[in-house]
Design an enzyme around this catalytic site. Structure first.
Site, PDB file in Angstrom:
ATOM      1  N   ASP A 126       0.822  -1.215   0.000  1.00 30.92           N
ATOM      2  CA  ASP A 126       0.000   0.000   0.000  1.00 30.92           C
ATOM      3  C   ASP A 126       0.853   1.260   0.000  1.00 30.92           C
ATOM      4  O   ASP A 126       2.012   1.257   0.436  1.00 30.92           O
ATOM      5  CB  ASP A 126      -0.890   0.044   1.246  1.00 30.92           C
ATOM      6  CG  ASP A 126      -2.108  -0.859   1.144  1.00 30.92           C
ATOM      7  OD1 ASP A 126      -2.154  -1.695   0.218  1.00 30.92           O
ATOM      8  OD2 ASP A 126      -3.001  -0.733   2.009  1.00 30.92           O
ATOM      9  N   HIS A 151      -6.013   2.419  -4.686  1.00 28.52           N
ATOM     10  CA  HIS A 151      -6.004   2.784  -3.261  1.00 28.52           C
ATOM     11  C   HIS A 151      -6.485   4.229  -3.091  1.00 28.52           C
ATOM     12  O   HIS A 151      -6.051   4.915  -2.172  1.00 28.52           O
ATOM     13  CB  HIS A 151      -4.594   2.600  -2.697  1.00 28.52           C
ATOM     14  CG  HIS A 151      -4.530   2.477  -1.196  1.00 28.52           C
ATOM     15  ND1 HIS A 151      -5.464   1.787  -0.452  1.00 28.52           N
ATOM     16  CD2 HIS A 151      -3.624   2.965  -0.291  1.00 28.52           C
ATOM     17  CE1 HIS A 151      -5.136   1.852   0.827  1.00 28.52           C
ATOM     18  NE2 HIS A 151      -4.033   2.562   0.956  1.00 28.52           N
ATOM     19  N   HIS A 166      -6.054   9.162  -0.712  1.00 25.85           N
ATOM     20  CA  HIS A 166      -5.966   8.418   0.552  1.00 25.85           C
ATOM     21  C   HIS A 166      -6.751   9.073   1.696  1.00 25.85           C
ATOM     22  O   HIS A 166      -6.253   9.190   2.815  1.00 25.85           O
ATOM     23  CB  HIS A 166      -4.505   8.259   0.962  1.00 25.85           C
ATOM     24  CG  HIS A 166      -4.261   7.117   1.917  1.00 25.85           C
ATOM     25  ND1 HIS A 166      -4.428   7.241   3.278  1.00 25.85           N
ATOM     26  CD2 HIS A 166      -3.846   5.839   1.711  1.00 25.85           C
ATOM     27  CE1 HIS A 166      -4.118   6.097   3.871  1.00 25.85           C
ATOM     28  NE2 HIS A 166      -3.767   5.226   2.937  1.00 25.85           N
ATOM     29  N   HIS A 203       3.884  -2.172   3.114  1.00 24.85           N
ATOM     30  CA  HIS A 203       3.844  -0.793   2.615  1.00 24.85           C
ATOM     31  C   HIS A 203       5.141  -0.442   1.886  1.00 24.85           C
ATOM     32  O   HIS A 203       6.231  -0.718   2.384  1.00 24.85           O
ATOM     33  CB  HIS A 203       3.623   0.187   3.773  1.00 24.85           C
ATOM     34  CG  HIS A 203       2.292   0.015   4.447  1.00 24.85           C
ATOM     35  ND1 HIS A 203       2.062  -0.989   5.370  1.00 24.85           N
ATOM     36  CD2 HIS A 203       1.129   0.709   4.326  1.00 24.85           C
ATOM     37  CE1 HIS A 203       0.799  -0.905   5.786  1.00 24.85           C
ATOM     38  NE2 HIS A 203       0.216   0.109   5.170  1.00 24.85           N
TER      39      HIS A 203
END
Length: 219
Positions: A28, A79, A83, A174
């Site tokens: 991510d 994503h 964010h 991540h």
């Protein structure tokens, strides 16, 4: 209604339907110019695929990394564009965040066709699921979270994953930071723990009989 929903309504793993002991690596908050290339290098060294849930604004800023992901056999997934916590967003904003991110990904690399979406912070609502489905995106959470974002140490990341992994597990890692935290990622050491842990994890998973695969296509 933009109400929170239980995680049981979202895909957290894929079980072991094939008997292959599959595991899915996901990343991510990238692409990041310092950290993402190092993650890609490790994946290439071990010849395993991953899914990158990228932030649209970063995809627009780093199109060469999106192209590299696709060229090296990885999946690029959605994503959102910036964010946000989608539970605090109106339906129109959720729609814009999801669709604009997919558009940014395709503009960065026309061969990149997002098939999956992950909500920022793993916060899911009815509106988020409905918007994702309408956009042709399968909602994907995770089942293994070593909290590598907090930089707990390489050993902690590795042990957390190996203790929790099961056939069909979706592992959360991540390769960047969300907007507003970019100052935390000023050089390649910012996700050094994740990169080093990944280099240990891949062979350790394989020695335990797991096979690392791309996320299954559900659409």
């Amino acid at each position: 209604m933009n109400e929170l929903i239980p995680l049981s309504a979202v895909r957290c793993n894929y079980g072991d339907v094939s008997g292959s002991r599959s595991v899915y690596l996901t990343f991510d908050d990238g692409p990041n110019p310092f950290c993402t290339p190092l993650v890609l290098d490790v994946l290439t060294q071990h010849r395993v695929p991953a899914t990158f849930f990228v932030i649209g604004t970063y995809a627009a800023d780093q199109p060469e990394l999106i192209r590299r992901m696709i060229a090296e056999g990885h999946e690029v997934a959605n994503h959102t564009m910036t964010h946000p916590d989608l539970s605090r967003c109106e339906a129109a904003e959720i729609h814009d965040e999801v669709l604009t991110a997919s558009r940014a990904i395709r503009l960065a690399c026309p061969q990149a066709l997002p098939r999956h979406m992950r909500a920022p912070y793993g916060i899911w609502t009815e509106d988020v699921l409905a918007t994702s489905a309408k956009a042709g995106l399968a909602a994907v959470h995770w089942s293994v979270d070593p909290r590598d974002w907090s930089r707990p140490g390489v050993d902690s990341i590795v042990k957390s994953v190996l203790a929790a992994v099961r056939p069909g597990a979706i592992v959360l890692l991540h390769d960047g930071y969300p907007p507003g935290e970019e100052a935390s990622c000023i050089d390649s050491t910012s996700r050094e723990q994740t990169v080093r842990a990944l280099a240990y994890l891949i062979p350790a998973l394989q020695l335990r009989g797991f096979e690392i695969h791309p996320l299954p296509q559900l659409h």
